[in-house]
Design an enzyme around this catalytic site. Structure first.
Site, PDB file in Angstrom:
ATOM      1  N   ASP A 176      64.590 -16.092  87.000  1.00  0.00           N
ATOM      2  CA  ASP A 176      64.672 -17.556  87.024  1.00  0.00           C
ATOM      3  C   ASP A 176      63.559 -18.154  87.888  1.00  0.00           C
ATOM      4  O   ASP A 176      62.985 -19.189  87.551  1.00  0.00           O
ATOM      5  CB  ASP A 176      66.025 -18.022  87.562  1.00  0.00           C
ATOM      6  CG  ASP A 176      67.198 -17.621  86.689  1.00  0.00           C
ATOM      7  OD1 ASP A 176      66.987 -17.363  85.480  1.00  0.00           O
ATOM      8  OD2 ASP A 176      68.324 -17.567  87.205  1.00  0.00           O
ATOM      9  N   ASP A 186      73.020 -13.021  88.166  1.00  0.00           N
ATOM     10  CA  ASP A 186      72.451 -13.935  89.158  1.00  0.00           C
ATOM     11  C   ASP A 186      72.934 -13.503  90.532  1.00  0.00           C
ATOM     12  O   ASP A 186      74.044 -12.978  90.676  1.00  0.00           O
ATOM     13  CB  ASP A 186      72.884 -15.377  88.878  1.00  0.00           C
ATOM     14  CG  ASP A 186      72.174 -15.975  87.673  1.00  0.00           C
ATOM     15  OD1 ASP A 186      71.072 -15.522  87.335  1.00  0.00           O
ATOM     16  OD2 ASP A 186      72.718 -16.918  87.082  1.00  0.00           O
TER      17      ASP A 186
END
Length: 168
Positions: free
Chosen positions: A129, A113
């Site tokens: 995402d 991330d």
């Protein structure tokens, strides 16, 4: 037409993976780099969980779930479930996001991330995402608006033009 959506899904997965590769190569774990001042920064985080780091100690379960979702969407695509652009867009986004994060889980045991909002406290996320976050609501909208509608019209179940039943 189908190939255009497939190409788009592949390009989204490639974009997701290249972004993650650049972050892993250029930012130390836990480090941050300004991206859009006051809005977004790049912060390298390794997430073994799902959204908001839930199930972080069950990466194997998330890997299986991701694989099942990817397989289910592929089956729906092959069977022609998605009849219009809304459904195809939803499928492309969910598929690309699922594959992008599945690659990370299978190869690294975590999802990379990197997108961190600076104007609001929100968990760090990635391109895959974003695809999932947009694709899933579109998929629900598609199902709500389109699934079963054609069958109802063909069966006359929509009530159009029908007289009320005779009570006698």
């Amino acid at each position: 037409m189908f190939y255009a959506y497939a190409i788009l899904a592949v390009l989204l997965v490639i974009g997701d993976q290249l972004t993650k590769l650049a972050v892993r190569a250029g930012i130390p774990l836990g480090g941050s780099v300004p991206f859009i001042p006051g809005v977004l920064e790049l912060t390298y985080v390794q997430n073994t969980g799902a959204a908001f780091s839930i199930l972080r100690s069950h990466t194997w379960l998330l890997t299986l779930t991701s694989a099942a979702v990817v397989l289910a969407v592929c089956c729906l695509i092959v069977r022609g479930f998605f009849k219009n652009a809304l459904g195809r867009w939803a499928a492309v986004l969910v598929l690309a996001g699922g594959v992008g994060n599945l690659i990370d889980r299978a190869v690294f045991g975590f999802v990379t991330d990197m997108l961190k909002t600076t104007f609001i406290d929100f968990p760090v996320f990635n391109v895959a995402d974003c695809c999932i976050t947009v694709g899933v609501p579109l998929l629900f909208l598609y199902v709500w608006l389109h699934v079963g509608v054609e069958e109802k019209k063909e069966d006359g179940a929509d009530g159009a033009g029908e007289l009320p039943p005779d009570d006698h």
